[in-house]
Design a protein around this motif. Sequence first.
Motif, PDB file in Angstrom:
ATOM      1  N   PHE A  16       0.833  -1.211   0.000  1.00  0.00           N
ATOM      2  CA  PHE A  16       0.000   0.000   0.000  1.00  0.00           C
ATOM      3  C   PHE A  16       0.866   1.259   0.000  1.00  0.00           C
ATOM      4  N   ILE A  19       2.554   1.836  -3.382  1.00  0.00           N
ATOM      5  CA  ILE A  19       1.581   2.239  -4.410  1.00  0.00           C
ATOM      6  C   ILE A  19       1.155   3.692  -4.226  1.00  0.00           C
ATOM      7  N   VAL A  28      -0.884  10.971 -10.022  1.00  0.00           N
ATOM      8  CA  VAL A  28      -2.128  10.287 -10.383  1.00  0.00           C
ATOM      9  C   VAL A  28      -3.212  10.763  -9.420  1.00  0.00           C
ATOM     10  N   ILE A  30      -5.135   9.674  -7.190  1.00  0.00           N
ATOM     11  CA  ILE A  30      -5.138   8.323  -6.635  1.00  0.00           C
ATOM     12  C   ILE A  30      -6.500   7.900  -6.090  1.00  0.00           C
ATOM     13  N   ALA A  33      -8.716   6.903  -8.922  1.00  0.00           N
ATOM     14  CA  ALA A  33      -8.252   5.626  -9.457  1.00  0.00           C
ATOM     15  C   ALA A  33      -8.699   4.478  -8.553  1.00  0.00           C
ATOM     16  N   PHE A  34      -8.549   4.699  -7.239  1.00  0.00           N
ATOM     17  CA  PHE A  34      -8.950   3.671  -6.275  1.00  0.00           C
ATOM     18  C   PHE A  34     -10.430   3.310  -6.445  1.00  0.00           C
ATOM     19  N   ILE A  35     -11.256   4.347  -6.530  1.00  0.00           N
ATOM     20  CA  ILE A  35     -12.705   4.110  -6.659  1.00  0.00           C
ATOM     21  C   ILE A  35     -13.008   3.297  -7.925  1.00  0.00           C
ATOM     22  N   GLY A  37     -11.033   1.259  -9.558  1.00  0.00           N
ATOM     23  CA  GLY A  37     -10.569  -0.113  -9.393  1.00  0.00           C
ATOM     24  C   GLY A  37     -11.467  -0.895  -8.452  1.00  0.00           C
ATOM     25  N   ALA A  38     -11.906  -0.229  -7.371  1.00  0.00           N
ATOM     26  CA  ALA A  38     -12.754  -0.901  -6.390  1.00  0.00           C
ATOM     27  C   ALA A  38     -14.074  -1.336  -7.024  1.00  0.00           C
ATOM     28  N   GLY A  41     -13.509  -4.557  -8.698  1.00  0.00           N
ATOM     29  CA  GLY A  41     -13.446  -5.663  -7.752  1.00  0.00           C
ATOM     30  C   GLY A  41     -14.841  -6.072  -7.295  1.00  0.00           C
TER      31      GLY A  41
ATOM     32  N   MET B  50     -11.105  -3.331  -2.090  1.00  0.00           N
ATOM     33  CA  MET B  50      -9.967  -2.580  -1.562  1.00  0.00           C
ATOM     34  C   MET B  50      -8.704  -2.914  -2.353  1.00  0.00           C
ATOM     35  N   TRP B  51      -8.490  -4.192  -2.591  1.00  0.00           N
ATOM     36  CA  TRP B  51      -7.280  -4.645  -3.281  1.00  0.00           C
ATOM     37  C   TRP B  51      -7.261  -4.168  -4.739  1.00  0.00           C
ATOM     38  N   THR B  52      -8.367  -4.388  -5.456  1.00  0.00           N
ATOM     39  CA  THR B  52      -8.370  -3.980  -6.866  1.00  0.00           C
ATOM     40  C   THR B  52      -8.306  -2.455  -6.981  1.00  0.00           C
ATOM     41  N   GLY B  53      -8.827  -1.741  -5.976  1.00  0.00           N
ATOM     42  CA  GLY B  53      -8.708  -0.285  -5.968  1.00  0.00           C
ATOM     43  C   GLY B  53      -7.255   0.153  -5.878  1.00  0.00           C
ATOM     44  N   MET B  54      -6.517  -0.466  -4.953  1.00  0.00           N
ATOM     45  CA  MET B  54      -5.091  -0.133  -4.808  1.00  0.00           C
ATOM     46  C   MET B  54      -4.323  -0.483  -6.078  1.00  0.00           C
ATOM     47  N   MET B  55      -4.674  -1.616  -6.661  1.00  0.00           N
ATOM     48  CA  MET B  55      -3.943  -2.049  -7.843  1.00  0.00           C
ATOM     49  C   MET B  55      -4.229  -1.140  -9.045  1.00  0.00           C
ATOM     50  N   ARG B  56      -5.415  -0.556  -9.074  1.00  0.00           N
ATOM     51  CA  ARG B  56      -5.715   0.384 -10.148  1.00  0.00           C
ATOM     52  C   ARG B  56      -4.790   1.607 -10.061  1.00  0.00           C
ATOM     53  N   ILE B  57      -4.524   2.058  -8.826  1.00  0.00           N
ATOM     54  CA  ILE B  57      -3.583   3.169  -8.654  1.00  0.00           C
ATOM     55  C   ILE B  57      -2.219   2.771  -9.224  1.00  0.00           C
ATOM     56  N   ALA B  58      -1.790   1.537  -8.899  1.00  0.00           N
ATOM     57  CA  ALA B  58      -0.488   1.063  -9.378  1.00  0.00           C
ATOM     58  C   ALA B  58      -0.444   1.004 -10.899  1.00  0.00           C
TER      59      ALA B  58
END
Lengths: 176, 197
Positions: A16, A19, A28, A30, A33-35, A37-38, A41, B50-58
């Motif tokens: 974490f 990243i 970025v 961030i 981006a997190f939202i 990606g979440a 998921g 939570m995990w895929t959110g962090m990975m999107r930042i990466a």
Amino acid sequence: MNIIQFISNIMIPLVFLIIIVYGLLKKVRIYDAFIGGAKEGFTTVLGILPTLIGLMMAIGIIRASGALDAITGLLTPLCRFLGFPEEALPLTFMRTVSSSASVGLLLDIFKIHGPDSFIGRFVSVMMSSTETIFYTLSLYFMSVRITKTRYTLGGAIIANLAGVVASLFIANWLYK
Amino acid sequence: MLNYIWASFILIGIIYALVAGNIEGLTTAALDSAAEAVGLCVRMLGIMSMWTGMMRIAEESGLIKALSKALQPALGKLFPGLMKHGAEGGRAMEHISTNVIANILGLGWAATPPGIKAMEELQAINPDKSTASREMCMFLIVNLSSLQLVSINIIAYRAQYASVNPQEIIGPGILATLVSTGVGIIFAKIMEKKVFK
């Protein structure tokens, strides 16, 4: 032994940290981006829910019937001889075939024995060091129409077997 | 295949329960298990997102790309013949390293597309289109030996079943993964010597 514990505890916070810092340095947005990606998921998990319901129901039935105990009972002498926890046998086979079906069996072990029991810890390590060989192998080879796969399947099976044996050794070393 | 496994679980369960006289608990078991799957997914929703959110930042920061670049020299040792194949070999190498990084980070969904791209590039330089090339064998054995460093879903399941320390299996998992990948690479190298003389 302590260093392994330390790596376990530091791993996720460290990932974490890296990243977030890298994201900030690269400017970025961030949180946006997190939202994004979440959300992805979220969809993934909702997508596996029907599969999970079907599998856990089937496993619930076969377990309540007593058939699973009868089958593992037959294999108990062999497991004892090899020092392998017999309750983990169905899961170990299923792991190479289907990732969702193996999750059902994994949760069954957690439910009965608890994730912090010896067998619960062993199967956790084993699941992290093995793969669904047959599905991935056929997906990749079929995508380019390869029919003769040479020694790929053999290599994959040997690597996974090594993962299972290593997990058993590590679990015996750390958790017995 | 899964069709038959699923069917046999249910059929064997029902028939065995009838024969062994355990039929009374079967309905409850089916209902409880189905309900439990939903409870589990609720917790998974939080942890996975939570995990895929962090990975999107990466991904957006270019961290994943930077990591796969850093990995390429090491991968060159596994695929010594690849760089001789010019542009196609180079592209294959890029896809392979993206796939490996995604696998190491436990992003199964992100690993498959570059994995298939890598296979396509490898197929383009494969002299015999129906038989796996040396590079394909190595790539798939490494891929199937499990590369994942953090199994976030296993940790989530452990948390759901009230583990005191759900993440304690990360270190042991890394150790076991190193063994399986190491054995896979050694096996592939030995077979290469035998098959491709």
